[in-house]
Write a protein that holds these residues in place. Structure first.
Motif, mmCIF file in Angstrom:
data_model
loop_
_atom_site.group_PDB
_atom_site.id
_atom_site.type_symbol
_atom_site.label_atom_id
_atom_site.label_comp_id
_atom_site.label_asym_id
_atom_site.label_seq_id
_atom_site.Cartn_x
_atom_site.Cartn_y
_atom_site.Cartn_z
ATOM 1 N N PRO A 150 62.877 72.996 44.617
ATOM 2 C CA PRO A 150 63.544 73.672 45.737
ATOM 3 C C PRO A 150 63.509 72.953 47.080
ATOM 4 O O PRO A 150 64.541 72.934 47.771
ATOM 5 N N PRO A 151 62.385 72.365 47.538
ATOM 6 C CA PRO A 151 62.408 71.738 48.866
ATOM 7 C C PRO A 151 63.519 70.695 48.974
ATOM 8 O O PRO A 151 63.703 69.863 48.075
ATOM 9 N N ALA A 152 64.273 70.739 50.078
ATOM 10 C CA ALA A 152 65.405 69.827 50.247
ATOM 11 C C ALA A 152 64.986 68.367 50.167
ATOM 12 O O ALA A 152 65.736 67.521 49.652
ATOM 13 N N LYS A 153 63.780 68.042 50.655
ATOM 14 C CA LYS A 153 63.321 66.661 50.625
ATOM 15 C C LYS A 153 63.148 66.143 49.204
ATOM 16 O O LYS A 153 63.127 64.934 48.984
ATOM 17 N N GLU A 154 63.027 67.063 48.244
ATOM 18 C CA GLU A 154 62.846 66.666 46.851
ATOM 19 C C GLU A 154 64.114 66.876 46.022
ATOM 20 O O GLU A 154 64.100 66.653 44.811
ATOM 21 N N SER B 123 69.275 72.382 43.108
ATOM 22 C CA SER B 123 67.819 72.380 42.981
ATOM 23 C C SER B 123 67.418 73.497 42.024
ATOM 24 O O SER B 123 68.241 74.341 41.640
ATOM 25 N N GLU B 124 66.156 73.528 41.682
ATOM 26 C CA GLU B 124 65.671 74.578 40.778
ATOM 27 C C GLU B 124 65.882 75.971 41.372
ATOM 28 O O GLU B 124 66.104 76.937 40.644
ATOM 29 N N ALA B 125 65.848 76.077 42.709
ATOM 30 C CA ALA B 125 66.070 77.371 43.349
ATOM 31 C C ALA B 125 67.516 77.821 43.254
ATOM 32 O O ALA B 125 67.824 79.004 43.394
ATOM 33 N N ASP B 126 68.430 76.877 43.017
ATOM 34 C CA ASP B 126 69.868 77.174 42.996
ATOM 35 C C ASP B 126 70.465 77.126 41.589
ATOM 36 O O ASP B 126 71.683 76.985 41.435
ATOM 37 N N ALA B 127 69.643 77.255 40.574
ATOM 38 C CA ALA B 127 70.142 77.121 39.199
ATOM 39 C C ALA B 127 71.268 78.098 38.889
ATOM 40 O O ALA B 127 72.191 77.778 38.127
ATOM 41 N N ASN B 128 71.203 79.297 39.463
ATOM 42 C CA ASN B 128 72.236 80.306 39.198
ATOM 43 C C ASN B 128 73.139 80.549 40.403
ATOM 44 O O ASN B 128 73.762 81.598 40.519
ATOM 45 N N ALA B 129 73.202 79.570 41.297
ATOM 46 C CA ALA B 129 73.958 79.739 42.537
ATOM 47 C C ALA B 129 75.460 79.724 42.285
ATOM 48 O O ALA B 129 75.952 79.184 41.285
ATOM 49 N N ASP C 41 83.124 72.319 37.959
ATOM 50 C CA ASP C 41 83.385 72.040 36.547
ATOM 51 C C ASP C 41 82.138 71.565 35.803
ATOM 52 O O ASP C 41 81.987 71.823 34.610
ATOM 53 N N GLU C 42 81.243 70.854 36.498
ATOM 54 C CA GLU C 42 80.001 70.375 35.909
ATOM 55 C C GLU C 42 78.886 70.560 36.927
ATOM 56 O O GLU C 42 79.139 70.741 38.122
ATOM 57 N N SER C 43 77.656 70.479 36.465
ATOM 58 C CA SER C 43 76.530 70.602 37.383
ATOM 59 C C SER C 43 75.352 69.767 36.881
ATOM 60 O O SER C 43 75.200 69.566 35.678
#
Length: 675
Positions: free
Chosen positions: A54-58, A33-39, A46-48
């Motif tokens: 961010p909301p899990a439902k989205e 998600s956008e909140a995890d871009a640098n997770a 290998d890919e992403s």
């Protein structure tokens, strides 16, 4: 074997799956998600592919986006991890329709076991003992209360589609039933999209024991022994261990065979867990089956030497189980501690923030699948999906890491866990590390006097009052501050730029003001050619800085050597020494001159979340402790209560509104404060 898999999850489980896939030469694709871009899980794959806000439902609950990402990247299979879509039968069907392998059980098995009510009916037909309760479809509140009255209190309300402690309430008497039911249903619909509940007799002092099962598509099924998950808070597991203390071979075999029979009854394939509630006398009752890998699977891996994620990949590819039942054996003892961003002293309230400093205990290499028959070496394992600098957000589960240790027996594993927790350092948000250490070292846990109410029953021992910081801790904080001041002024061009404390005719004396939850401390510091003197109250002792490497300090205090790590975060000194973490607020009069605020009648959000229920109206007069409103954050409900007897003047938000951490929720006037 697959060439590429997509991991439809995040955090430590996504990192864990990627590691096992890489060992098999299988490439991995992360979704985020956008909140995890640098997770971290994005970095290790290998890919992403970005799949939404961010909301899990989205994002993580959008099956269509996940399948689209798998097809676009050429993945052949999807590993769902645990949580999110891992037990969603419709998602498993959608994967098959798209030509993708779902690395989990068939959708039919998920449906059979996904509803707690249906699963209990299935087990009843199979002759597995069940806890007395109502597991039917009628959901009328009056009817359910009548069933609870017949069963006898206390009863447990449990979301039929639930898991992870969400949608569960203990009800002690009939008059409390409807309010608990409403809260349970709200949490269930928000967590699982289904508000159906079941009602069961709540057993006193039960143990929570689960059996790890594994089945392949060739009709074979084995059990990889048991895990004891009795130590819980908010119905969520805190410590897990394998094997279960006090388990006899006869009982292990009976529970294992019952679990295998349950799996075969639904045509199960892959990893699954059959959970039982066990009485202290050894009798046990079926509770539920989790049709996925579980958070606590590492303790099973540690005592068997098997990589369960690798097993998942091989079985999903059509292979046979790597081991038969007679080839599996228990070696040693393993413990897992779930390290969460939460505040145990405040009801385990989740914490959010940035991990400004993380120092983990040294991990001893533990290669799954190697050396089990010869006995494992000393082992410490850390499964984590975050790193220093990462943030724990309000959108997902606040787990920081899983700390897993292995020992030749339970005593050795306990000692190793206590030492590892003492060496685990986190700064930036509240954690349960100190609480976990107290728990592991507590008498009831160390002597295996286990049940699901252990934490509540031993509140006094596990939540002792805060103790004053000893002089050694204050000395380390002072040395860190004083040495930093000297370093900052050491290269100054003029003598008055130096911070050595030099005076022409006398020694400099100053006071450093620190404070913690227990006390405030005026530390007297005197400067000398040899170092400093420090004192509290009447006494004064000599202090010298022996060595400093970043935040790691060694000082001599009254001739004794003291070592520790001091991390600065704003005006907070985090001192780690002697296996403990002390937090000292430093009062800098120059930095905070003129700062003061009095906020009467203000009730604020403890974290970002959503208002789900308003329990009062403007003008209502309430008693101290009365519930005012309910907000949902981190998938849990939190009740905001009246801090004193008084009047509700104004509600500032409506049901459904999002609130930020620290937002004022309502205007409240305490009795005696009105104009």
């Amino acid at each position: 074997m697959f060439n590429k898999i997509l991991i439809a999850n995040r955090g430590e489980i996504a990192c864990r799956v990627a590691a096992s896939a890489h060992r098999l030469g299988v490439k991995s694709v992360a979704v985020y998600s956008e909140a995890d871009a640098n997770a971290k899980h994005v970095a290790v794959c290998d890919e992403s592919v970005l799949i939404g806000p961010p909301p899990a439902k989205e994002s993580y609950l959008r099956a269509d986006k996940i399948i689209e990402a798998a097809l676009a990247t050429g993945a052949q299979a999807i590993h769902p991890g645990y949580g999110f879509l891992s037990e969603n039968a419709d998602f498993a069907d959608a994967c098959a329709e798209a030509g993708l392998v779902f690395i989990g059980p068939p959708a039919s098995a998920i449906r059979a076991m996904g509803s707690k009510s249906a699963a209990k009916a299935l087990m009843e037909r199979a002759g597995v003992p069940l806890v007395p309760g109502y597991h039917g479809d009628i959901q009328d509140a009056d009817f359910l209360r009548e069933q609870a009255d017949k069963i006898g209190y206390p009863v447990l309300l449990k979301a039929s589609a639930g898991g992870g402690g969400k949608g569960m309430r203990i009800v002690d008497k009939s008059g409390e039933f409807k309010a608990a039911l409403e809260s349970c249903k709200r949490e269930a619909i928000n967590s699982f999209g289904d508000d159906k509940v079941l009602v069961e007799k709540y057993l006193t002092r039960p143990r929570h024991i689960e059996i790890q099962v594994f089945a392949d598509s060739h009709g074979d099924c084995v059990y990889l022994f048991e895990r004891d998950c009795s130590v819980q808070r908010r119905h969520q597991k805190v410590l897990e261990e394998a094997p279960a203390p006090g388990m006899t071979e006869e009982r292990r075999r009976a529970m294992g065979e019952a679990a295998v029979a349950a799996a075969k009854a639904v045509g199960y394939v892959g990893a699954g867990t059959v959970e039982f509630i066990a009485n202290q006398d050894g009798s046990f009752y079926f509770m539920e089956m989790n049709t996925r890998l579980q958070v606590e699977h590492p303790v099973t891996e540690m005592i068997t030497g098997q990589d369960l994620v690798e097993w998942q990949l091989r079985v999903a590819f059509g292979g046979a189980l790597p081991k038969r039942q007679n080839e599996l054996a228990i070696h040693g003892h393993a413990l897992e501690a779930r390290i969460y961003a939460e505040n145990p002293e405040k009801g385990f309230l989740p914490s959010i923030g940035t991990l400004r400093h993380v120092q983990t205990p040294p991990a001893v290499t533990f290669e799954l699948g190697d050396g089990a028959e010869a006995g494992h070496p000393a082992a410490v394992r850390i499964d984590s999906g975050v790193r220093a600098g990462d943030a724990i957000s309000p959108f997902y589960d606040p787990m920081v890491a899983k700390l897993i240790v292995w020992g030749r027996d339970r005593d050795e594993a306990l000692a190793r866990m206590a030492l590892a927790l003492a060496e685990y350092q986190v700064v930036g948000l509240a954690t349960n590390i100190a609480f976990l250490k107290r728990l592991v070292e507590s008498q009831p846990f160390s002597r295996a006097d286990l049940d699901t109410g252990l934490i509540e029953r031993h509140q006094a021992a596990l939540f002792p009052p805060a103790r004053p910081a000893p002089l050694q801790v204050l000395g380390l904080a002072a040395a860190r501050l004083l040495s930093a001041e000297q370093a900052q002024g050491a290269d100054g061009p003029a003598p008055w730029a130096h911070a050595s404390g030099w005076r022409m005719n006398s020694a400099l004396q100053r006071a450093l003001d620190f404070a913690d939850e227990a006390n405030s401390y005026a530390v007297r510091v005197g400067y000398s050619h040899a170092g400093w003197t420090v004192g509290l109250g009447e006494g004064t002792v000599a202090m010298t800085l022996v060595a400093r490497d970043g935040g790691q300090l060694t000082i001599k205090l009254d001739g004794a050597t003291v070592r520790g790590t001091v991390v600065l975060a704003a005006d907070m000194f985090h001192v780690f020494t002697g296996g403990a973490h002390y937090m000292l607020a430093y009062s800098n009069p120059l930095a905070h001159a003129g700062e003061a605020e009095a906020e009467g009648g203000r009730l604020t959000a403890p974290m970002p979340g959503k208002i789900v229920a308003l329990l009062v109206e403007p003008g209502n007069t309430v008693e101290k402790g009365a519930p005012l409103l309910i907000m949902e954050a981190m998938k849990m409900e939190h009740t905001i209560a009246a801090p004193a007897s008084g009047t509700v003047e104004e509600l500032l938000y409506a049901v459904g509104d999002q609130v930020a951490d620290g937002d004022q929720l309502l205007v409240f006037t305490a009795l005696g404060q009105a104009d």
